[in-house]
Write an enzyme that holds these catalytic residues in place. Structure first.
Site, short mmCIF file in Angstrom:
data_model
loop_
_atom_site.label_atom_id
_atom_site.label_comp_id
_atom_site.label_asym_id
_atom_site.label_seq_id
_atom_site.Cartn_x
_atom_site.Cartn_y
_atom_site.Cartn_z
N TYR A 115 3.44 2.32 -1.88
CA TYR A 115 3.92 1.78 -3.16
C TYR A 115 5.42 1.49 -3.27
O TYR A 115 5.80 0.40 -3.71
CB TYR A 115 3.50 2.69 -4.33
N CYS A 127 10.14 -5.91 -7.07
CA CYS A 127 9.98 -6.66 -8.33
C CYS A 127 10.25 -8.15 -8.12
O CYS A 127 10.98 -8.54 -7.20
CB CYS A 127 10.96 -6.14 -9.37
N GLU A 144 12.12 -10.15 -9.94
CA GLU A 144 13.52 -10.54 -10.11
C GLU A 144 14.29 -10.38 -8.81
O GLU A 144 15.12 -11.20 -8.43
CB GLU A 144 14.20 -9.67 -11.19
N ALA A 168 0.84 -1.20 0.00
CA ALA A 168 0.00 0.00 0.00
C ALA A 168 0.87 1.25 0.00
O ALA A 168 0.50 2.29 -0.56
CB ALA A 168 -0.92 -0.01 1.22
N CYS A 213 13.39 -4.25 -15.08
CA CYS A 213 13.59 -2.80 -14.91
C CYS A 213 15.07 -2.52 -14.60
O CYS A 213 15.86 -3.43 -14.32
CB CYS A 213 12.69 -2.26 -13.79
N1 THU Z 1 7.81 -5.39 -11.95
C1 THU Z 1 8.58 -6.50 -11.75
O1 THU Z 1 8.25 -7.37 -10.93
N2 THU Z 1 9.72 -6.61 -12.46
C2 THU Z 1 10.18 -5.67 -13.36
O2 THU Z 1 11.29 -5.80 -13.85
C3 THU Z 1 9.32 -4.56 -13.72
C4 THU Z 1 8.12 -4.34 -12.89
C5 THU Z 1 6.60 -5.24 -11.15
C6 THU Z 1 6.68 -4.12 -10.14
C7 THU Z 1 5.20 -3.84 -9.93
O3 THU Z 1 4.74 -4.69 -8.91
C8 THU Z 1 4.54 -4.20 -11.24
O4 THU Z 1 5.50 -4.97 -11.97
C9 THU Z 1 4.15 -2.99 -12.08
O5 THU Z 1 5.21 -2.15 -12.28
#
Ligand code: THU
Length: 161
Positions: free
Chosen positions: A69, A74, A76, A67, A113
């Site tokens: 943010y 991620c 990975e 919540a 990312c």
């Molecule tokens: N997200 C990932 O898990 N890996 C990435 O490399 C890019 C984005 C997730 C983060 C967030 O929970 C959702 O995707 C939307 O951005």
């Protein structure tokens, strides 16, 4: 005139699942299962990552949102940090990433990312062995990167400290 630094990066584009090795297929399958378990109530974007380890086991991670943010993480990095916390000395042989929207069954291109690329790079340097990365590409294709360094040229590493 300024000189140029030319960086050549070759990424294999596999046209279909048939071109994947058995290990890549298995790693992607585990990444898909991991994505199904993502905790992503804010983005509804489910990401799964898997790490094939040197002993043949596969460690999985998925995105974990919050919540507040920026506190989320991620897929990975949940996979890499979780793996390294449990098995600090095991080498990673392959990293696979895939994603899908909550509302759709089909898996989508999943490009790590920048922050995840940096973390992937750290573990590649730590194990002193390339980590190949297999990514879900567009329209049923898959991208095979031979090393994390192909995803992050001109890396910042501990050697720069
Ligand atoms: N997200 C990932 O898990 N890996 C990435 O490399 C890019 C984005 C997730 C983060 C967030 O929970 C959702 O995707 C939307 O951005």
């Amino acid at each position: 005139m300024a000189s140029e630094l030319n960086i050549n990066i070759t990424i294999d584009v596999l046209e279909s699942e048939e071109e994947l090795t058995a290990q890549e297929k298995e790693a992607l399958q585990v990444a898909q299962e991991a994505a199904n378990d993502a905790y992503a109530p804010y983005s509804n974007f489910l990401v799964g990552a898997s790490l094939l380890l040197e002993d043949g086991s596969i460690f999985r991670g998925s995105n974990q949102e919050n919540a507040a943010y920026p506190s989320g993480l991620c897929a990975e990095r949940t996979a890499l940090f979780g793996m390294s916390a449990q098995y600090p000395n095991k080498k990673i042989k392959l990293l696979a990433v895939t994603a899908r929207r909550l509302s759709e069954e089909k898996f989508l291109p999943a490009m790590p990312c920048g922050a995840c690329r940096q973390v992937m790079s750290e573990y590649e340097h730590k194990q002193q062995e390339a980590i190949p990365v297999i990514l879900q590409g567009p329209e049923g294709t898959f991208y095979r990167c031979h090393s994390v360094s192909d995803l992050l040229p001109l890396q910042f590493t501990k050697d720069h400290l």
